[in-house]
Scaffold this active site. Structure first.
Site, PDB file in Angstrom:
ATOM      1  NE  ARG A  59      -2.898   0.124   3.112  1.00 34.62           N
ATOM      2  CZ  ARG A  59      -3.497  -0.261   4.226  1.00 34.62           C
ATOM      3  NH1 ARG A  59      -4.487  -1.104   4.161  1.00 34.62           N
ATOM      4  NH2 ARG A  59      -3.119   0.184   5.394  1.00 34.62           N
ATOM      5  CE  LYS A 170       2.581 -20.954  10.459  1.00 30.76           C
ATOM      6  NZ  LYS A 170       3.689 -20.208  11.061  1.00 30.76           N
ATOM      7  CG  HIS A 200      10.111 -21.865   7.226  1.00 26.94           C
ATOM      8  ND1 HIS A 200       9.030 -21.592   8.012  1.00 26.94           N
ATOM      9  CD2 HIS A 200      11.165 -21.919   8.066  1.00 26.94           C
ATOM     10  CE1 HIS A 200       9.420 -21.471   9.265  1.00 26.94           C
ATOM     11  NE2 HIS A 200      10.716 -21.664   9.334  1.00 26.94           N
ATOM     12  CE  LYS A 204      13.477 -24.803   9.837  1.00 25.87           C
ATOM     13  NZ  LYS A 204      14.283 -23.625  10.141  1.00 25.87           N
ATOM     14  CD  GLU A 238      10.328 -20.437  17.845  1.00 25.75           C
ATOM     15  OE1 GLU A 238      10.845 -19.596  17.123  1.00 25.75           O
ATOM     16  OE2 GLU A 238       9.104 -20.611  17.935  1.00 25.75           O
ATOM     17  CG  ASP A 257       3.249 -19.961  15.075  1.00 25.53           C
ATOM     18  OD1 ASP A 257       3.057 -19.390  13.996  1.00 25.53           O
ATOM     19  OD2 ASP A 257       4.312 -19.867  15.719  1.00 25.53           O
ATOM     20  CG  HIS A 262       6.459 -25.126  10.673  1.00 28.72           C
ATOM     21  ND1 HIS A 262       6.329 -24.784   9.356  1.00 28.72           N
ATOM     22  CD2 HIS A 262       6.470 -23.950  11.356  1.00 28.72           C
ATOM     23  CE1 HIS A 262       6.272 -23.460   9.247  1.00 28.72           C
ATOM     24  NE2 HIS A 262       6.350 -22.934  10.447  1.00 28.72           N
TER      25      HIS A 262
HETATM   26  C1  BG6 Z   1       7.116 -19.666  11.942  1.00 27.69           C
HETATM   27  C2  BG6 Z   1       6.294 -19.349  13.154  1.00 27.69           C
HETATM   28  O1  BG6 Z   1       6.334 -20.300  10.975  1.00 27.69           O
HETATM   29  O2  BG6 Z   1       8.204 -20.486  12.315  1.00 27.69           O
HETATM   30  C3  BG6 Z   1       7.141 -18.673  14.211  1.00 27.69           C
HETATM   31  O3  BG6 Z   1       5.204 -18.514  12.803  1.00 27.69           O
HETATM   32  C4  BG6 Z   1       8.355 -19.509  14.516  1.00 27.69           C
HETATM   33  O4  BG6 Z   1       6.392 -18.429  15.399  1.00 27.69           O
HETATM   34  C5  BG6 Z   1       9.079 -19.894  13.246  1.00 27.69           C
HETATM   35  O5  BG6 Z   1       9.204 -18.740  15.353  1.00 27.69           O
HETATM   36  C6  BG6 Z   1      10.182 -20.870  13.536  1.00 27.69           C
HETATM   37  O6  BG6 Z   1      10.957 -21.052  12.398  1.00 27.69           O
HETATM   38  P1  BG6 Z   1      12.481 -21.446  12.490  1.00 27.69           P
HETATM   39  O7  BG6 Z   1      12.889 -21.659  11.086  1.00 27.69           O
HETATM   40  O8  BG6 Z   1      13.176 -20.309  13.160  1.00 27.69           O
HETATM   41  O9  BG6 Z   1      12.529 -22.680  13.332  1.00 27.69           O
END
Ligand code: BG6
Length: 512
Positions: A59, A170, A200, A204, A238, A257, A262
């Site tokens: 935007r 996502k 993603h 990896k 994390e 999430d 994932h």
């Molecule tokens: C994302 C989540 O898809 O993946 C985040 O929305 C998360 O909350 C992240 O921190 C983790 O990805 P990675 O590659 O750092 O393990």
């Protein structure tokens, strides 16, 4: 991998055809941190065709020059372990242009169509376009429909070989029903084979290596089943909190999430059957089949098999950190799960009765993602006296996804010296020291795959449906509960109920 991929088994030696990548949400965080550095890196590696262009859409009013300058700053900042080459940037930046547009305004798609025509002529992109939606998920369907209304979902007349693909990030929906609605709206405009749902984790290197490890070796697969495997633990911990993403995160929570997408994809990669070939559909069929074999919990089974947690104030290293409810943008009464642990069972011949434990959380003691496959112990505790009381030492195979990528196998060994003293030891493979080369980021791999038309590492609609189906009973049950949050302090390994869940099976979480 595509048929072409078979002739080129080194997927990263692929070279992209000419194309334009249109990024919706070009002013957003993902573009700055991940997408643009990945595209630049692909250019640096010589993977992109000379006829390559990026069109940023968002935007904010901005000139091409301003957009290039912003992207230059981001690429320099977020390139991580790669060098920034000024000269290369100059030629890369010539292909960057910007269009200001509000996704809610139908005219904006016509403007984009005109812009793309000009880009195709100038940059020789041959009419190929990859649309990357890095916007609010609530805008995905609207953007796809807008693209469709401007005829951007198919190749222009006279360029019948040109392709149009759409990549979405996502979350794919907020639950099973909304995921279905999103899918039908997307599929009304784009063909399923042109819809790339990015996860993603599948990009990896270490997740891809699970397939190489399982199906490229002869010695592990015979053990990869209920006869030899006692249980599997998948951990994605994390240490950070929600870091400014409070508003999004409080609506999502850890189960949505991380686990719905994932970690269930990781589980599917660990547990799937070998595919009959390495084509994208054959591999995805097997992943989908595995996801569909996950046992669906009844409401009365959820409390025993899923644990929700939320962090309160605590410590990260030597620093005092706030609790989730004190984070910016978070409702002080939020009942969001910042930690989730689930026991999944897979109802098929290979895995019947083997628990797969998955846990993930924010504000845990460290950042670590790993898969631990614990094997059954030897049938006879022959060295009981030598293992300091432990019946036997279980063999554990650890696939380390991050941060130290590698594989370890733990087994029992005799301590040197007289007598029979047994101790666990580890056989380690480490990516960095074995290969000594940089791994491409997940976004490099996945962007290149989308441009070359290889969907192996992307999720398909049936996989999305199956993983929502697996978590939906938990979401439904949790929605009826009043949790006593916070129930773990930042900097600790999550709520006690999670340890309790494993104890009921006679297991305990590893402390990675
Ligand atoms: C994302 C989540 O898809 O993946 C985040 O929305 C998360 O909350 C992240 O921190 C983790 O990805 P990675 O590659 O750092 O393990």
């Amino acid at each position: 991998m595509s048929i072409e991929g078979l002739e080129d088994p080194l997927r990263f030696s692929k070279k992209a055809p000419p194309c334009a990548v249109v990024i919706y949400g070009a002013n957003g965080d993902l573009t700055k941190r991940k997408l643009m550095p990945a595209l630049y890196r692909l250019a640096f590696e010589g993977r992109l065709a000379p006829g390559f262009a990026v069109v940023g859409v968002s935007r904010t009013a901005m000139s091409n020059e301003e957009f290039r300058e912003r992207m230059r700053e981001s690429v320099k900042k977020f390139l991580e372990d790669s060098p920034f080459d000024e000269q290369l940037w100059v030629s890369f930046a010539q292909g960057l242009t910007y269009v200001a547009g509000d996704v809610g305004e139908p005219e904006s798609y016509g403007v984009l169509a005109k812009h793309l025509e000009a880009v195709a002529a100038e940059r020789q992109t041959e009419g190929n376009v990859l649309f990357y939606l890095s916007t609010q998920p609530s805008q995905y369907a609207q953007i796809a429909e807008g693209l469709g209304s401007a005829g951007l979902n198919h190749a222009p007349a006279g360029t019948s070989d040109a392709w149009r693909r759409i990549v979405i990030e996502k979350p794919f929906g907020h639950d099973l029903v909304s995921a279905g609605v999103l899918n039908s709206r997307l599929q009304a405009v784009f063909k399923e084979r042109d819809i790339y749902r990015i996860d993603h984790y599948l990009g990896k290197e270490t997740v891809q290596n699970i397939m190489a490890f399982r199906f490229g070796n002869g010695i592990f697969e015979p053990l990869w089943n209920r006869t030899y495997v006692d249980h599997v633990q998948i951990t994605a911990a994390e240490s950070i909190g929600v870091e400014g993403r409070g508003a999004y995160y409080q609506e999502a929570g850890a189960l949505r999430d991380m686990i719905q997408n994932h970690l269930l994809q990781v589980l599917a990669t660990v547990a799937m059957e070998p595919a009959s070939s390495f084509t994208s559909d054959a591999v995805r069929d097997e992943r989908a089949k595995l996801l569909r074999a996950i046992r669906i919990m009844r409401p009365d089974q959820v409390a025993d098999n899923a644990v929700a947690g939320q962090y309160g104030p605590g410590r990260a290293g030597s620093e005092q950190v706030p609790g989730f409810r004190q984070e910016k943008g978070v409702d002080p009464r939020a009942s969001t799960d910042t930690y989730a642990a689930v026991t999944f069972l897979v109802d098929n011949w290979r895995w019947s009765g083997v628990p797969f434990y998955i846990r993930t959380g924010k504000a845990l003691p460290k950042r670590v993602t790993e898969i631990a496959i614990q094997f059954r112990t030897a049938p006879l505790a022959m060295f009981r006296k030598a293992t300091a009381g432990a019946e036997t030492i279980p063999n554990v195979l650890i696939l380390r996804i991050q941060p130290e990528e590698g594989i370890s196998l733990r087994f029992a060994s005799k301590r040197p010296g007289s007598g029979m003293q047994i101790r666990p030891v580890s056989m380690d493979f480490n990516y960095g020291s074995s290969f000594g080369e940089r791994s491409p980021s997940a976004y490099e791999t996945l962007l290149l795959d989308a441009i070359t038309g290889d969907a192996t590492l992307y999720t398909r609609q049936d996989m999305v449906d199956a993983s929502w189906t697996a978590v939906q009973p938990i979401l439904d049950y949790w929605a009826t509960q009043k949790f006593d949050f916070p129930n773990y302090a930042a900097g600790t390994w999550g709520p006690a109920a999670s340890d309790e869940m494993l104890r009921r099976w006679g297991h305990e979480w590893r402390r990675p």
